[in-house]
Write an enzyme that holds these catalytic residues in place. Structure first.
Site, PDB file in Angstrom:
ATOM      1  N   ARG A 115       4.955  -0.569  -9.938  1.00 59.28           N
ATOM      2  CA  ARG A 115       3.687   0.138  -9.692  1.00 59.28           C
ATOM      3  C   ARG A 115       3.596   0.532  -8.222  1.00 59.28           C
ATOM      4  NH1 ARG A 115      -0.879  -2.165 -13.708  1.00 59.28           N
ATOM      5  NH2 ARG A 115      -1.032  -0.152 -14.700  1.00 59.28           N
ATOM      6  N   GLN A 120       3.652   6.690  -9.834  1.00 53.39           N
ATOM      7  CA  GLN A 120       2.386   6.910 -10.551  1.00 53.39           C
ATOM      8  C   GLN A 120       2.493   7.894 -11.718  1.00 53.39           C
ATOM      9  OE1 GLN A 120      -0.762   7.532  -7.697  1.00 53.39           O
ATOM     10  NE2 GLN A 120      -0.900   5.351  -7.263  1.00 53.39           N
ATOM     11  N   ASP A 123       3.612   6.002 -14.716  1.00 53.88           N
ATOM     12  CA  ASP A 123       2.927   4.746 -15.000  1.00 53.88           C
ATOM     13  C   ASP A 123       2.239   4.794 -16.371  1.00 53.88           C
ATOM     14  OD1 ASP A 123       1.485   2.446 -15.030  1.00 53.88           O
ATOM     15  OD2 ASP A 123       0.610   2.686 -13.039  1.00 53.88           O
ATOM     16  N   SER A 126      -0.821   2.513 -17.042  1.00 53.42           N
ATOM     17  CA  SER A 126      -2.098   3.062 -16.579  1.00 53.42           C
ATOM     18  C   SER A 126      -2.599   4.161 -17.501  1.00 53.42           C
ATOM     19  CB  SER A 126      -1.966   3.615 -15.155  1.00 53.42           C
ATOM     20  OG  SER A 126      -1.844   2.569 -14.240  1.00 53.42           O
TER      21      SER A 126
HETATM   22  P1  NAD Z   1      -4.269  -5.774 -15.752  1.00 57.04           P
HETATM   23  O1  NAD Z   1      -4.314  -5.054 -17.050  1.00 57.04           O
HETATM   24  O2  NAD Z   1      -3.155  -6.719 -15.480  1.00 57.04           O
HETATM   25  O3  NAD Z   1      -5.641  -6.621 -15.620  1.00 57.04           O
HETATM   26  C1  NAD Z   1      -6.902  -6.029 -15.834  1.00 57.04           C
HETATM   27  C2  NAD Z   1      -7.879  -6.602 -14.831  1.00 57.04           C
HETATM   28  O4  NAD Z   1      -8.203  -7.950 -15.165  1.00 57.04           O
HETATM   29  C3  NAD Z   1      -7.376  -6.627 -13.395  1.00 57.04           C
HETATM   30  O5  NAD Z   1      -8.245  -5.834 -12.595  1.00 57.04           O
HETATM   31  C4  NAD Z   1      -7.446  -8.109 -13.021  1.00 57.04           C
HETATM   32  O6  NAD Z   1      -7.822  -8.310 -11.666  1.00 57.04           O
HETATM   33  C5  NAD Z   1      -8.512  -8.600 -13.962  1.00 57.04           C
HETATM   34  N1  NAD Z   1      -8.583 -10.062 -14.165  1.00 57.04           N
HETATM   35  C6  NAD Z   1      -7.568 -10.956 -14.291  1.00 57.04           C
HETATM   36  N2  NAD Z   1      -8.062 -12.207 -14.481  1.00 57.04           N
HETATM   37  C7  NAD Z   1      -9.409 -12.087 -14.502  1.00 57.04           C
HETATM   38  C8  NAD Z   1     -10.489 -13.006 -14.651  1.00 57.04           C
HETATM   39  N3  NAD Z   1     -10.266 -14.310 -14.831  1.00 57.04           N
HETATM   40  N4  NAD Z   1     -11.752 -12.525 -14.617  1.00 57.04           N
HETATM   41  C9  NAD Z   1     -11.993 -11.218 -14.421  1.00 57.04           C
HETATM   42  N5  NAD Z   1     -11.030 -10.290 -14.263  1.00 57.04           N
HETATM   43  C10 NAD Z   1      -9.756 -10.722 -14.296  1.00 57.04           C
HETATM   44  O7  NAD Z   1      -4.368  -4.810 -14.545  1.00 57.04           O
HETATM   45  P2  NAD Z   1      -4.267  -3.208 -14.459  1.00 57.04           P
HETATM   46  O8  NAD Z   1      -5.553  -2.628 -14.883  1.00 57.04           O
HETATM   47  O9  NAD Z   1      -3.050  -2.755 -15.167  1.00 57.04           O
HETATM   48  O10 NAD Z   1      -4.034  -2.983 -12.917  1.00 57.04           O
HETATM   49  C11 NAD Z   1      -4.625  -3.795 -11.935  1.00 57.04           C
HETATM   50  C12 NAD Z   1      -4.414  -3.188 -10.565  1.00 57.04           C
HETATM   51  O11 NAD Z   1      -3.029  -2.858 -10.347  1.00 57.04           O
HETATM   52  C13 NAD Z   1      -5.098  -1.885 -10.314  1.00 57.04           C
HETATM   53  O12 NAD Z   1      -6.461  -1.940 -10.137  1.00 57.04           O
HETATM   54  C14 NAD Z   1      -4.352  -1.455  -9.066  1.00 57.04           C
HETATM   55  O13 NAD Z   1      -4.791  -2.133  -7.920  1.00 57.04           O
HETATM   56  C15 NAD Z   1      -2.959  -1.843  -9.402  1.00 57.04           C
HETATM   57  N6  NAD Z   1      -2.271  -0.624  -9.871  1.00 57.04           N
HETATM   58  C16 NAD Z   1      -1.480   0.061  -8.996  1.00 57.04           C
HETATM   59  C17 NAD Z   1      -0.841   1.226  -9.434  1.00 57.04           C
HETATM   60  C18 NAD Z   1       0.043   2.019  -8.513  1.00 57.04           C
HETATM   61  O14 NAD Z   1      -0.047   1.928  -7.332  1.00 57.04           O
HETATM   62  N7  NAD Z   1       0.936   2.827  -9.069  1.00 57.04           N
HETATM   63  C19 NAD Z   1      -1.001   1.680 -10.721  1.00 57.04           C
HETATM   64  C20 NAD Z   1      -1.810   0.961 -11.567  1.00 57.04           C
HETATM   65  C21 NAD Z   1      -2.440  -0.197 -11.147  1.00 57.04           C
END
Ligand code: NAD
Length: 358
Positions: A115, A120, A123, A126
Site C-alpha cells: 500500500r 494506489q 489497490d 481499497s
Molecule cells: P482495514 O480494513 O485493515 O481496517 C479497517 C479499519 O478498522 C482501520 O481504519 C483500522 O484502524 C480499524 N480498526 C482496527 N481495530 C479497530 C478497533 N479495535 N476499533 C476500531 N477500529 C479498529 O483497513 P483499510 O481500510 O484497508 O485501510 C486502513 C488504512 O490503510 C487507511 O486508512 C490508510 O491509512 C491506509 N491505506 C493506505 C493506502 C495507500 O497509501 N496506498 C491505501 C489504502 C489504505
C-alpha cells in the site's frame, strides 16, 4: 501476450476481473480472451467484450489469467509452467499455493499489493472496500424501519436516524459519506487517532472512547491488548443504545476481526435497529453475527454477509478491472510477459514463483 478472463465459479461471486471498458486500456500487444458469459452476472455481455476488441474463447491457455476469486482446486490443474495468475487469494486460496508453486505459476495476490502511493491505482482492497462501505449503508437503510433523513411533513417532523460507524478505514469512510448523503446523523470511531480529522471532514462526529491504538508504518491499526479491547467494549456498550444503525468495519490484517459489539450491547439497542457487520468474513465485530447470513436477535437485525462488493457487481468489477489492468502493465514489457522482479509491487504481490512458495 494473451490475457485470459474466466467466468467465476464461486457461488456468490458475480464480479468479473476485466470489463469491456478496460480492454482498450491494456498495454500495447496484449490480446484479451474472455470465457463466454464471464461478465454476464456483472451486466457485461459477450457482445460488449467483442466490440471492445476482445475474443470470446478459452481463457485458460492465455499467458496471464485474471480472476476475481483465487482458482479452485479443480481450476488449479489448468495452469502451466510460466503462466501468470492474478486474483484475490482469500478464503481457502492459500491451500492451492503449493500446487501453483509446483507448477511454476507466477501467482499475484491482489491483497498483497504493497500500500504505497505508486500502487494506489492497483489497490484492489481499497476499490472493493469502497463498494462494501457504500453498500453496507444501503443494506442498513433497506432493513431499518425508519427514515434516514430528518423530514418535516404536514403530519409532523421525523427525527433523523443515528448511525455509528466503527472502523474508519476505506470502507468506514465511504459508509460515513453514504450515510451522511442519506441524511443520517453520523458518528464514528477508530483506534487510529489520525482518522479523527477525516471523520470530521465528512460531517460526522468522532467518538472519544478513551481508547487509542497504534498505527503501523503501512497505515494499519495494531491489535489492541486484551485490556484495551475490554475497555473499548465497555465504552461502546455505554454508547451503542443511542444508535439506530451500526456499520462495523474494524479489521487487523492477518488477524481475526476484533470483537467490539457484545451480545449485551446488541440487546440494549432500540427495537428495529440494524447492524451491518462488514468484518463477518474474518469472524465479525459483533458477537451475534452469523457469517454469511442475516439474523434478528431481540428485534435487532444483524447482517453478516460476506463478499459484499459482489452485491454491486457492475461498478465493483469496473474498479477491480482498472486495478487488474494497472498490475498487468507492470508484468508486460514489449508485448510479452516479463515481470520486473525488482519492482517492489511485482515482488510484493507475488505469492508463488517457480518452485518457491512465499
Ligand atoms: P482495514 O480494513 O485493515 O481496517 C479497517 C479499519 O478498522 C482501520 O481504519 C483500522 O484502524 C480499524 N480498526 C482496527 N481495530 C479497530 C478497533 N479495535 N476499533 C476500531 N477500529 C479498529 O483497513 P483499510 O481500510 O484497508 O485501510 C486502513 C488504512 O490503510 C487507511 O486508512 C490508510 O491509512 C491506509 N491505506 C493506505 C493506502 C495507500 O497509501 N496506498 C491505501 C489504502 C489504505
Amino acid at each position: 501476450m494473451r490475457l485470459g478472463v474466466p467466468k467465476e465459479t464461486a457461488p456468490d461471486e458475480r464480479r468479473v476481473a476485466l470489463v469491456p471498458e478496460t480492454v482498450g486500456r491494456l498495454p500495447e500487444g496484449v490480446e484479451v480472451v474472455v470465457e463466454a458469459g464471464a461478465g454476464e452476472s456483472a451486466s457485461f455481455g459477450d457482445d460488449a467484450y467483442r466490440s471492445a476488441g476482445a475474443a470470446i474463447g478459452d481463457p485458460w491457455a492465455a499467458d496471464v489469467v485474471a480472476k476475481v476469486a483465487w482458482p479452485s482446486s479443480t481450476e488449479v490443474p489448468r495452469f502451466r509452467s510460466g503462466q501468470a495468475l492474478i486474483g484475490f487469494l482469500g478464503g481457502s486460496g492459500a491451500e492451492t499455493l503449493p500446487a501453483l508453486a509446483e507448477a511454476a505459476v507466477h501467482a499475484f495476490a491482489l491483497e498483497s499489493i504493497p500500500r504505497i502511493t505508486r500502487a494506489q491505482p492497483i489497490d484492489a482492497l481499497s476499490s472493493q472496500a469502497t463498494v462494501a462501505g457504500y453498500k453496507a449503508v444501503l443494506l442498513a437503510a433497506d432493513r431499518l424501519p425508519r427514515f434516514f433523513p430528518m423530514l418535516t411533513t404536514a403530519a409532523g417532523t421525523i427525527a433523523p436516524a443515528k448511525v455509528l460507524v466503527i472502523g474508519a478505514g476505506v470502507a468506514g469512510l465511504q459508509a460515513i459519506a453514504t450515510a451522511r448523503r442519506l441524511g443520517a446523523v453520523v458518528s464514528a470511531f477508530d483506534v487510529r487517532p489520525a482518522v479523527a480529522e477525516q471523520v470530521r471532514s465528512l460531517g460526522a462526529t468522532f467518538l472519544d472512547l478513551g481508547v487509542e491504538g497504534e498505527e503501523t508504518e503501512g497505515g494499519y491499526a495494531r491489535e489492541l491488548t486484551p485490556e484495551q479491547q475490554a475497555a473499548q467494549q465497555d465504552a461502546l456498550q455505554q454508547r451503542i443504545p443511542q444508535f439506530d444503525v451500526l456499520v462495523t468495519t474494524a479489521a487487523i490484517p492477518g488477524r481475526p476481526a476484533p470483537k467490539l459489539v457484545t451480545e449485551a450491547a446488541v440487546r440494549a439497542m432500540p427495537p428495529g435497529a440494524v447492524i451491518v457487520d462488514l468484518a463477518a468474513e474474518t469472524g465479525g465485530n459483533c458477537e451475534l453475527t452469523q457469517r454469511g447470513s442475516e439474523v434478528v436477535e431481540g428485534g435487532v437485525t444483524i447482517v453478516g454477509f460476506t463478499n459484499v462488493p459482489s452485491l454491486m457487481p457492475t461498478h465493483a468489477s469496473q474498479l477491480l478491472s482498472r486495478n487488474v489492468a494497472a498490475l498487468v502493465a507492470l508484468l508486460v514489457r514489449d508485448g510479452e510477459l516479463k515481470p520486473d522482479w525488482d519492482d517492489e509491487i511485482v515482488a510484493g504481490s507475488c505469492v508463488t514463483r517457480e518452485a518457491v512458495v512465499a
